[in-house]
Design a protein around this motif. Structure first.
Motif, mmCIF file in Angstrom:
data_model
loop_
_atom_site.group_PDB
_atom_site.id
_atom_site.type_symbol
_atom_site.label_atom_id
_atom_site.label_comp_id
_atom_site.label_asym_id
_atom_site.label_seq_id
_atom_site.Cartn_x
_atom_site.Cartn_y
_atom_site.Cartn_z
ATOM 1 N N UNK A 77 39.457 23.687 51.032
ATOM 2 C CA UNK A 77 39.047 24.926 50.974
ATOM 3 C C UNK A 77 37.350 25.495 51.800
ATOM 4 N N UNK A 78 36.852 26.095 52.663
ATOM 5 C CA UNK A 78 35.068 26.235 52.483
ATOM 6 C C UNK A 78 34.677 27.017 51.257
ATOM 7 N N UNK A 79 33.902 27.042 51.842
ATOM 8 C CA UNK A 79 32.666 27.466 50.475
ATOM 9 C C UNK A 79 32.875 28.326 50.634
ATOM 10 N N UNK A 80 32.890 29.779 52.045
ATOM 11 C CA UNK A 80 33.643 31.038 52.716
ATOM 12 C C UNK A 80 34.553 31.295 51.545
ATOM 13 N N UNK A 81 35.272 30.589 52.122
ATOM 14 C CA UNK A 81 36.582 31.161 51.158
ATOM 15 C C UNK A 81 37.181 31.430 50.163
ATOM 16 N N UNK A 82 36.557 30.087 48.863
ATOM 17 C CA UNK A 82 36.740 29.937 47.983
ATOM 18 C C UNK A 82 36.799 31.887 47.103
ATOM 19 N N UNK A 83 35.400 31.717 47.378
ATOM 20 C CA UNK A 83 34.730 33.171 46.306
ATOM 21 C C UNK A 83 36.083 34.296 46.577
ATOM 22 N N UNK A 84 36.995 34.181 47.707
ATOM 23 C CA UNK A 84 37.664 35.586 48.482
ATOM 24 C C UNK A 84 38.823 35.072 47.382
ATOM 25 N N UNK A 85 38.938 33.781 47.242
ATOM 26 C CA UNK A 85 40.392 33.717 46.272
ATOM 27 C C UNK A 85 40.058 34.102 44.738
ATOM 28 N N UNK A 86 39.261 33.578 44.441
ATOM 29 C CA UNK A 86 38.943 33.457 43.020
ATOM 30 C C UNK A 86 37.964 34.817 42.615
ATOM 31 N N UNK A 87 38.568 35.220 42.022
ATOM 32 C CA UNK A 87 38.422 36.884 41.159
ATOM 33 C C UNK A 87 39.067 37.905 40.645
ATOM 34 N N UNK A 88 38.400 36.990 39.283
ATOM 35 C CA UNK A 88 39.107 37.768 37.873
ATOM 36 C C UNK A 88 38.978 39.323 38.131
ATOM 37 N N UNK A 89 39.855 40.054 37.564
ATOM 38 C CA UNK A 89 39.650 41.421 37.712
ATOM 39 C C UNK A 89 38.916 42.093 36.415
ATOM 40 N N UNK A 90 37.699 43.199 37.350
ATOM 41 C CA UNK A 90 36.341 44.180 36.344
ATOM 42 C C UNK A 90 37.050 45.267 36.702
ATOM 43 N N UNK A 91 36.744 45.768 34.642
ATOM 44 C CA UNK A 91 36.702 47.350 34.361
ATOM 45 C C UNK A 91 37.030 48.535 35.966
ATOM 46 N N UNK A 92 36.888 48.330 36.429
ATOM 47 C CA UNK A 92 37.069 49.376 37.894
ATOM 48 C C UNK A 92 37.684 49.119 38.773
ATOM 49 N N UNK A 93 37.890 47.308 38.895
ATOM 50 C CA UNK A 93 39.992 46.941 39.488
ATOM 51 C C UNK A 93 40.689 47.211 38.977
ATOM 52 N N UNK A 94 40.467 47.090 37.610
ATOM 53 C CA UNK A 94 41.534 47.640 36.405
ATOM 54 C C UNK A 94 41.977 49.146 36.284
ATOM 55 N N UNK A 95 40.685 49.950 36.923
ATOM 56 C CA UNK A 95 40.922 50.829 36.447
ATOM 57 C C UNK A 95 41.604 51.811 37.771
ATOM 58 N N UNK A 96 41.226 51.215 39.348
ATOM 59 C CA UNK A 96 41.687 51.855 40.902
ATOM 60 C C UNK A 96 43.034 51.420 40.720
ATOM 61 N N UNK A 97 43.964 50.305 39.549
ATOM 62 C CA UNK A 97 44.916 49.510 40.224
ATOM 63 C C UNK A 97 45.830 50.707 39.480
ATOM 64 N N UNK A 98 45.440 50.597 38.314
ATOM 65 C CA UNK A 98 45.825 51.481 37.747
ATOM 66 C C UNK A 98 46.376 53.174 37.936
ATOM 67 N N UNK A 99 45.583 53.454 38.856
ATOM 68 C CA UNK A 99 45.158 55.099 39.138
ATOM 69 C C UNK A 99 46.383 54.432 40.279
ATOM 70 N N UNK A 100 46.131 53.681 41.445
ATOM 71 C CA UNK A 100 47.302 53.978 42.376
ATOM 72 C C UNK A 100 48.705 53.840 41.839
ATOM 73 N N UNK A 101 48.696 52.588 40.974
ATOM 74 C CA UNK A 101 50.868 52.421 40.218
ATOM 75 C C UNK A 101 51.012 53.697 40.266
ATOM 76 N N UNK A 102 49.861 54.506 39.378
ATOM 77 C CA UNK A 102 50.370 56.076 39.017
ATOM 78 C C UNK A 102 50.257 56.768 39.814
#
Ligand code: NAD
Length: 471
Positions: free
Chosen positions: A402-427
């Motif tokens: 993968x190119x160095x530009x593609x890599x960061x888009x695929x590798x990212x752990x969930x931050x607090x905000x990601x988890x909150x937004x995911x929980x909100x959308x799911x709900x």
């Protein structure tokens, strides 16, 4: 605007209508409907000029079937026992609909915030909090307030700080209130949560092709027109997320007038203008409408009342041209106007579901305060390392890099905000489907509000039964 019934009577009217479609014990239904306790108090405020003024406050705990109770605190001139009781009841049903394991509560102080200095508001808020402590109406396991009309993160931190100073159990004290600043025990994503939840709810409703066809509308949000009443916390964020997803916001109404642009209002630019001038008025490239109540009657696809209750009554319901009314505020449509609009085929997404995003994320904040750790703190790096290992293995197997530009888009752990937004959308998505299914199971013979109340009643009955109160 006129309405013959009190706000609490209107909430109970919705409850009674829904209860007819259930076969629960009438005594249990009566227990659920009643407000368990209301605390009214007054106290003196020493103003900056040395004069004394009497301040009146309330806290209503509608239901203790789950603890703690939860609900906002409002600062407004129309705060009264009926209003806090009705809003506390709505909180009970709202929590049940979105599976937030709390009872319902609401509080308020009768005041016009613009007439007080910042110091006076701090003194009022701290005294209000100490009154709640004195009467056992606040605490992480008892009753947990949050922001509402006229209050925000600042007031919530005064409450948390006062509680911490007075409690004998300071360890979990930050969980006594939600909507705090992130630097003082708050959670990322809470400020925008109610407006974002409103957006998710409208998006979900507009995804249903059959429902949209009945209204003569296309599926999805893109290209729809909307009017927003109230450009405060909920109204602004609802407008922001709708605008970002392709909705044309043609009119915004505030208490002192409305602005209109059929080509669509630039919401980020309006926000900047509002911050700079303290008003939406005189925003470039928009017409001004001095009578803001008339703004609700302009033709549009989606009308979003996001200010206060009783805005659409039997007097103006006949003039409403919107096809969808998305109740971001609590109680913006009176019960008789609701019947009239439903008969006319107007699709109403009810408050008791639609503005539940705030309490959902408040629940996440309460969990964070009790666990004393930020969501994602222990898993973010671990997720990133696991994803890196997986991609490296795939690269080896496929002999491709993968190119160095593609890599960061695929590798990212969930931050607090990601988890909150995911929980909100799911709900919000799950709850919408749940109430829409109830409506569908009854052959669409009633509106979405009745379906939402049936959903709430069934869940509260179950929790009473599991507590062994009504075998
Ligand atoms: P807010 O104080 O941040 O904003 C309210 C806005 O409405 C203000 O800008 C005010 O000037 C405007 N307004 C007042 N009267 C008006 C009128 N007659 N016409 C047009 N605009 C008017 O309050 P908020 O937190 O955005 O709450 C708005 C509504 O949403 C309330 O009904 C509240 O109970 C409900 N709600 C809020 C939350 C939350 O998390 N803040 C959660 C659930 C429900």
């Amino acid at each position: 605007m006129s309405t013959s019934k009190s706000f609490f009577e209107q909430v109970n009217q919705h409850f009674n209508k829904a209860a007819q479609y259930t076969s629960h014990d009438p005594g249990l239904l009566a227990q659920i409907k009643r407000c368990n306790s209301v605390y009214y108090f007054s106290f003196p405020l020493k103003k900056d000029d040395g004069s004394i003024e009497v301040i009146e406050g309330w806290r209503a705990e509608h239901s203790h079937h789950r603890l703690p109770c939860k609900g906002g605190i409002r600062y407004a001139m129309q705060v009264a026992e009926d209003e806090v009781t009705a809003l506390a009841a709505l909180m009970t049903y709202k929590n049940a609909i979105v599976d937030v394991p709390f009872g319902g509560a609401k509080g308020g102080i009768r005041l016009d915030k613009s007439k007080y200095s910042a110091d006076e508001i701090e003194r009022i808020t701290r005294r209000y909090a100490s009154e709640l402590v004195r009467k056992n109406f606040i605490g992480p396991g008892k009753d947990v307030p949050a922001p509402d009309y006229g209050t925000g993160a600042k007031e919530m931190s005064f409450i948390a700080d006062t509680y911490k100073a007075l409690t004998s159990a300071p360890l979990d004290s930050l969980a006594c209130v939600t909507g705090k600043p992130v630097s003082y025990g708050g959670i990322r994503g809470r400020v925008e949560a109610t407006g974002k939840g409103v957006y998710f709810g409208i998006r979900e409703a507009c995804q249903n092709t059959d429902d949209m066809k009945k209204l003569g509308l296309t599926t999805g949000l893109a290209g729809k027109t909307a009017i927003i009443q109230g450009f405060g916390n909920v109204g602004y964020h609802a407008a922001k997320f709708l605008h970002e997803d392709g909705v044309k916001i043609i009119c915004i109404a505030e208490y002192n007038g409305a602005i209109y642009n059929p080509q669509g209002i630039d919401i980020p630019a309006l926000r900047t203008h509002f911050k700079e001038t303290g008003s939406i008025l005189n925003f470039p490239s928009s017409e001004k409408t001095p009578d803001s109540t008339k703004a609700l009657e302009i033709e549009c696809d989606i009308l979003v009342p996001a200010a206060l209750e009783n805005q659409i009554t039997i007097d103006n319901a006949k003039n409403i041209k919107a096809k969808i009314i998305a109740e971001a505020a609590n109680g913006p449509v009176t019960s008789d106007a609701n019947e009239e609009l439903h008969k006319r085929g107007v699709f109403i997404i009810p408050d008791v579901y639609l503005n539940a995003g705030g309490v959902t994320v408040s629940y996440f904040e309460w969990l964070k305060n009790l666990s004393h750790v930020r969501f994602g703190r222990m898993s973010k790096r671990f997720e990133e390392k696991s994803q890196t290992k997986m991609i490296t293995a795939i690269e080896k197997l496929t002999d491709k890099k993968l190119s160095p530009e593609e890599m960061p888009n695929l590798i990212s752990g969930a931050s607090e905000e990601d988890l909150v937004n995911s929980g909100l959308e799911e709900t919000m998505v799950n709850a919408y489907q749940e109430i829409r299914d109830i409506q569908h199971q009854h052959n669409d013979q009633f509106d979405l509000r009745t379906a939402a109340f049936i959903c709430a009643i069934n869940k509260i009955v179950t929790s009473y039964k599991h507590a062994g109160i009504f075998p």
